[in-house]
Design an enzyme around this catalytic site. Sequence first.
Site, PDB file in Angstrom:
ATOM      1  N   VAL A  12       0.778  -1.244  -0.062  1.00 53.68           N
ATOM      2  CA  VAL A  12       0.123  -0.049   0.001  1.00 53.68           C
ATOM      3  C   VAL A  12       0.907   1.393   0.040  1.00 53.68           C
ATOM      4  CG1 VAL A  12      -1.657   1.284   1.534  1.00 53.68           C
ATOM      5  CG2 VAL A  12      -1.934  -0.971   1.222  1.00 53.68           C
ATOM      6  N   ASP A  31      11.024   3.239   5.470  1.00 53.49           N
ATOM      7  CA  ASP A  31      10.791   1.815   5.843  1.00 53.49           C
ATOM      8  C   ASP A  31      11.823   1.551   6.877  1.00 53.49           C
ATOM      9  OD1 ASP A  31       8.700  -0.743   4.664  1.00 53.49           O
ATOM     10  OD2 ASP A  31      10.276  -1.108   5.913  1.00 53.49           O
ATOM     11  N   LYS A 208     -14.280   1.748   4.450  1.00 59.15           N
ATOM     12  CA  LYS A 208     -13.291   0.593   3.933  1.00 59.15           C
ATOM     13  C   LYS A 208     -13.870  -0.730   4.273  1.00 59.15           C
ATOM     14  CE  LYS A 208      -9.947  -1.483   2.600  1.00 59.15           C
ATOM     15  NZ  LYS A 208      -8.609  -1.382   2.408  1.00 59.15           N
ATOM     16  N   GLY A 261      -9.477 -14.917  -1.531  1.00 54.96           N
ATOM     17  CA  GLY A 261      -8.156 -15.001  -0.462  1.00 54.96           C
ATOM     18  C   GLY A 261      -7.554 -13.622  -0.510  1.00 54.96           C
ATOM     19  N   CYS A 264      -6.451  -8.872   2.180  1.00 49.64           N
ATOM     20  CA  CYS A 264      -7.682  -7.974   2.657  1.00 49.64           C
ATOM     21  C   CYS A 264      -8.782  -8.498   3.046  1.00 49.64           C
ATOM     22  CB  CYS A 264      -7.758  -7.050   1.698  1.00 49.64           C
ATOM     23  SG  CYS A 264      -6.214  -6.339   0.945  1.00 49.64           S
TER      24      CYS A 264
END
Length: 437
Positions: A12, A31, A208, A261, A264
């Site tokens: 994302v 990151d 969402k 699958g 999410c």
Amino acid sequence: MNKITIIGTGYVGLVTGVGMAEFGNKVICTDVDNTKIDNLNSGILPIYEPGLDEIIKRNRKDNRLFFSSNVEESIIQSDVIVIAVGTPEGKNGDADMSFVFSVAKTISKNINNYKLVVTKSTVPVGSGKRIIDLINDKVNNQKLFDYVSNPEFLREGSALKDFLWPDRVIIGTDSEKAYEIMRNVYRPLYISKNPIMHTTVETAEMIKYASNSFLALKISYINEIANLCEAVGADIHKVANAMGQDGRISDKFLHPGPGFGGSCFPKDLEALLSISKINNVKMNTVEAAIAANHNQKNRMVEKLIALFSGDVNDKKIAILGLAFKANTDDVRESSSINMINSLLIKGVIINAYDPIANNEMAKIINNINYFDSLYDAIIEVDAVVIMTEWNEFRSLDLKRIKNEMRGNVFLDTRNIISMDELSSHGFIYDNIGRIKK
Ligand code: UGA
């Protein structure tokens, strides 16, 4: 030009960062995983996503996109901080918020001037308040930041397209100033009149989960209708097609298959259920979607075993497709995991082939044979099972397959192979919800 830091350069975060750079913002993707950042700086991507490589190259060349493992410094340099770290499934089905909360603490320690804190990660309803509290705890001055919930609706495999041409952008915030900054981040969209919706934080968080659960429900519904079609002799493709003509229903997400699958739907449904339990609100529909999906995954195994009249011991079976859907190397919650594990228990030898997901699956399952070529995987097998709708599988050379395998069983869990062709080559086959000749 907005200066944006994305915290968490996973699926994302990376797509969001690249997309925001493409919209003309200056973006630093950060990151804590140094190797990931070093790789990105040398042009090596952590995920497979169509088109991502080129767009990253272009935006880096234009000095709008940067990768850094110095999260603190990037926060200090930016006006908009986007939280895009993972929220994996926790012990009781609830989302594990530890990464998000730890990022909130890092932000609060490094706020040096007014910033917008934006959450992209899928977080339970009410998380926004907790994130604000965590930042306030250290900052102790509300005016130093505003908070926005800006959920993502990216599909793996078409994530860039979804980001650059979204159906809607949700901006959940109680601050007009924050709303205006976010509109500016998404400027190319609002000048071309894409729907940008201003909501509260809680409404944005709810949108969402409600969207993902509805889509999952739709898939489970069509899978159950397909199962009934088999029992009554109706054709699911005609049924789904006709249903889809009704604008209230629409034809999207009405493809029956081996059960949904990915990272999410399964996780978000469990998280919504957990939120509903905490709030004492019964959600029969979501419970049913989860149960129907487990059933669908097992049904695929039962179908295959039935084609062998119940005995699969010592059979050698080729599984074509390991990714949870086409155009991704993601195997999380993939239906092929259940298929492979169920067959292994029954003494089956598995040959597996996926165009790009072999390595990912090998991290989870290592006692099967992986092949780099489809036509090597099917040599001397008793059955071929299609689990993922890769384009490569839509035009199989059935004659060659039939000649090189030792058996004649074929299970097409994605309904992508012509039944006429399967019959004419002498296969005993099954698929989902279709009228067999
Ligand atoms: C899903 C949503 O579609 C995105 O909008 C959302 O942003 C994302 O989750 C997320 O929360 O991050 P994704 O999991 O990438 O995206 O994949 P989908 O294309 O939605 O497919 C999910 C599963 O449903 C796959 O296993 C797929 O094979 C299955 N599926 C999908 C069907 O069986 N039938 C269909 O008609 C559609």
